[in-house]
Design an enzyme around this catalytic site. Structure first.
Site, PDB file in Angstrom:
ATOM      1  N   ASP A 155     -26.513  -9.399  24.550  1.00  0.00           N
ATOM      2  CA  ASP A 155     -25.990 -10.316  23.532  1.00  0.00           C
ATOM      3  C   ASP A 155     -25.586 -11.649  24.155  1.00  0.00           C
ATOM      4  O   ASP A 155     -25.154 -12.564  23.455  1.00  0.00           O
ATOM      5  CB  ASP A 155     -24.860  -9.677  22.711  1.00  0.00           C
ATOM      6  CG  ASP A 155     -23.685  -9.244  23.555  1.00  0.00           C
ATOM      7  OD1 ASP A 155     -23.698  -9.476  24.781  1.00  0.00           O
ATOM      8  OD2 ASP A 155     -22.731  -8.666  22.991  1.00  0.00           O
ATOM      9  N   SER A 156     -25.791 -11.797  25.471  1.00  0.00           N
ATOM     10  CA  SER A 156     -25.674 -13.116  26.108  1.00  0.00           C
ATOM     11  C   SER A 156     -26.701 -14.066  25.484  1.00  0.00           C
ATOM     12  O   SER A 156     -26.620 -15.280  25.692  1.00  0.00           O
ATOM     13  CB  SER A 156     -25.891 -13.011  27.621  1.00  0.00           C
ATOM     14  OG  SER A 156     -27.101 -12.338  27.911  1.00  0.00           O
ATOM     15  N   ASP A 209     -28.290  -4.323  23.917  1.00  0.00           N
ATOM     16  CA  ASP A 209     -26.878  -4.408  23.524  1.00  0.00           C
ATOM     17  C   ASP A 209     -26.664  -4.114  22.050  1.00  0.00           C
ATOM     18  O   ASP A 209     -27.397  -4.629  21.196  1.00  0.00           O
ATOM     19  CB  ASP A 209     -26.353  -5.824  23.782  1.00  0.00           C
ATOM     20  CG  ASP A 209     -25.676  -5.956  25.127  1.00  0.00           C
ATOM     21  OD1 ASP A 209     -25.317  -4.932  25.736  1.00  0.00           O
ATOM     22  OD2 ASP A 209     -25.506  -7.107  25.578  1.00  0.00           O
ATOM     23  N   LYS A 234     -26.286  -0.277  24.862  1.00  0.00           N
ATOM     24  CA  LYS A 234     -25.107  -0.599  25.672  1.00  0.00           C
ATOM     25  C   LYS A 234     -23.973  -1.010  24.733  1.00  0.00           C
ATOM     26  O   LYS A 234     -24.166  -1.830  23.838  1.00  0.00           O
ATOM     27  CB  LYS A 234     -25.421  -1.719  26.670  1.00  0.00           C
ATOM     28  CG  LYS A 234     -24.224  -2.164  27.508  1.00  0.00           C
ATOM     29  CD  LYS A 234     -24.639  -2.920  28.743  1.00  0.00           C
ATOM     30  CE  LYS A 234     -24.951  -4.371  28.551  1.00  0.00           C
ATOM     31  NZ  LYS A 234     -23.861  -5.214  28.029  1.00  0.00           N
ATOM     32  N   GLU A 242     -19.664  -2.045  24.659  1.00  0.00           N
ATOM     33  CA  GLU A 242     -18.591  -2.558  25.512  1.00  0.00           C
ATOM     34  C   GLU A 242     -17.268  -1.885  25.188  1.00  0.00           C
ATOM     35  O   GLU A 242     -16.866  -1.838  24.017  1.00  0.00           O
ATOM     36  CB  GLU A 242     -18.433  -4.069  25.315  1.00  0.00           C
ATOM     37  CG  GLU A 242     -19.641  -4.861  25.737  1.00  0.00           C
ATOM     38  CD  GLU A 242     -19.412  -6.373  25.653  1.00  0.00           C
ATOM     39  OE1 GLU A 242     -18.280  -6.816  25.349  1.00  0.00           O
ATOM     40  OE2 GLU A 242     -20.380  -7.115  25.892  1.00  0.00           O
ATOM     41  N   GLU A 285     -18.426  -5.287  34.880  1.00  0.00           N
ATOM     42  CA  GLU A 285     -18.506  -6.748  34.988  1.00  0.00           C
ATOM     43  C   GLU A 285     -17.188  -7.307  35.506  1.00  0.00           C
ATOM     44  O   GLU A 285     -16.117  -6.964  35.000  1.00  0.00           O
ATOM     45  CB  GLU A 285     -18.837  -7.355  33.604  1.00  0.00           C
ATOM     46  CG  GLU A 285     -18.898  -8.880  33.644  1.00  0.00           C
ATOM     47  CD  GLU A 285     -19.553  -9.526  32.432  1.00  0.00           C
ATOM     48  OE1 GLU A 285     -20.098  -8.801  31.566  1.00  0.00           O
ATOM     49  OE2 GLU A 285     -19.521 -10.769  32.355  1.00  0.00           O
TER      50      GLU A 285
END
Ligand code: KIV
Length: 271
Positions: free
Chosen positions: A52-53, A91, A119, A121, A188
């Site tokens: 999602d970057s 993501d 993925k 978070e 991260e």
């Protein structure tokens, strides 16, 4: 344009586990389109992340929060067409996994279109969602440490787990997520010692970004490692294109080599 490199055997979640078991390092990069997926996967990268970057590097937002499941699905379909056998991790964007039903439906949307792992978070609170996804045959990567979707709660892009109690809590939570079925943990922005301790404590592979040299895999945002993203790069970023006479593919190959030989991340990229 052509690329004549010989096709390799497709990477699976088992390949990554075997690499960890054998002490080998693997390289991961983001990709968001056909050409970058082709370049990345034909240069030896084992894992492509449709991250999602993309909210920042593709769409120009100042965070990943505006990214939707449809945005991610669109870029994943482009990446899938270019992918040459890398493992495809995708993501789940901000607020796309707040209920069981939504988590399953959004993950199913991505898996039906070609994702091989989703993925999410967070920390131990993801254990139930992880269990649910794994029960439905959907492999999970749990992204811990600095979790950009919670940037407003964290108060900025800061190193996580510096305090010994918080470091221990992160280790405990990583173990809970492994127990719940997460097949990969991504860390991260944590001190290198914590990256090392979590990698040591877990049986499943650990991927690091700003987590030191001891994790099983390393990941970077493609636009960061090519020096394309404007502004001051984070400490953990290295520009592999600068000075590389072989262009983009040469830069990606140099990154893969540096990850596998352990020369990246160097001490200046660590916390
Ligand atoms: O979205 C992304 O690119 C990521 C990486 C920073 C790991 O999650």
């Amino acid at each position: 344009m052509s690329n004549n490199s010989a096709p390799r055997k497709a990477i699976t979640v088992n390949t990554l586990q075997e690499m960890k078991n054998g002490g080998g390092k693997f390289a991961c990069l983001t990709a968001y389109d056909y050409c970058s997926a082709h370049a990345v996967s034909s240069s030896g990268v084992e894992v492509i992340l449709v991250g999602d970057s993309l909210g920042m590097v593709i769409q120009g937002h100042d965070s990943s929060l505006p990214v939707t499941i449809m945005d991610v699905a669109y870029h994943m379909r482009c990446v899938k067409r270019g992918n040459q056998g890398a493992f495809l991790m995708v993501d789940l964007p901000f607020m796309s996994y707040y209920s069981d039903m939504q988590t399953l439906e959004n993950s199913a949307t991505l898996m039906r279109k070609g994702a091989q792992m989703v993925k999410l978070e967070g920390g131990a609170w993801l254990a139930d969602s992880t269990r649910l996804l794994v029960q439905h045959g959907i492999p999970v990567c749990a992204h811990m440490g600095l979790t950009p979707q919670s940037i407003n709660h964290l108060g900025g892009y800061r190193v996580q787990g510096r305090d010994p109690a918080k470091a221990q809590a992160m280790i405990d939570e990583a173990l809970i997520l492994q127990e719940a079925g997460a097949a990969i943990i991504l860390l991260e922005c944590v001190p290198r010692e914590l990256g090392s301790r979590i990698t040591e404590a877990l049986d499943v592979p650990v991927i690091g970004i700003g987590a030191g040299p001891d994790t099983d895999g390393q990941i970077m945002v493609l636009h960061d490692m090519l020096g394309l993203y404007p502004g001051r790069p984070a400490k953990f970023v290295k520009n592999f294109l600068r000075g590389n006479v072989h262009g983009v593919q040469g830069a990606i190959m140099a990154y893969v080599d540096a990850v596998k030989t352990g020369s990246f991340p160097a001490p200046e990229h660590c916390y």
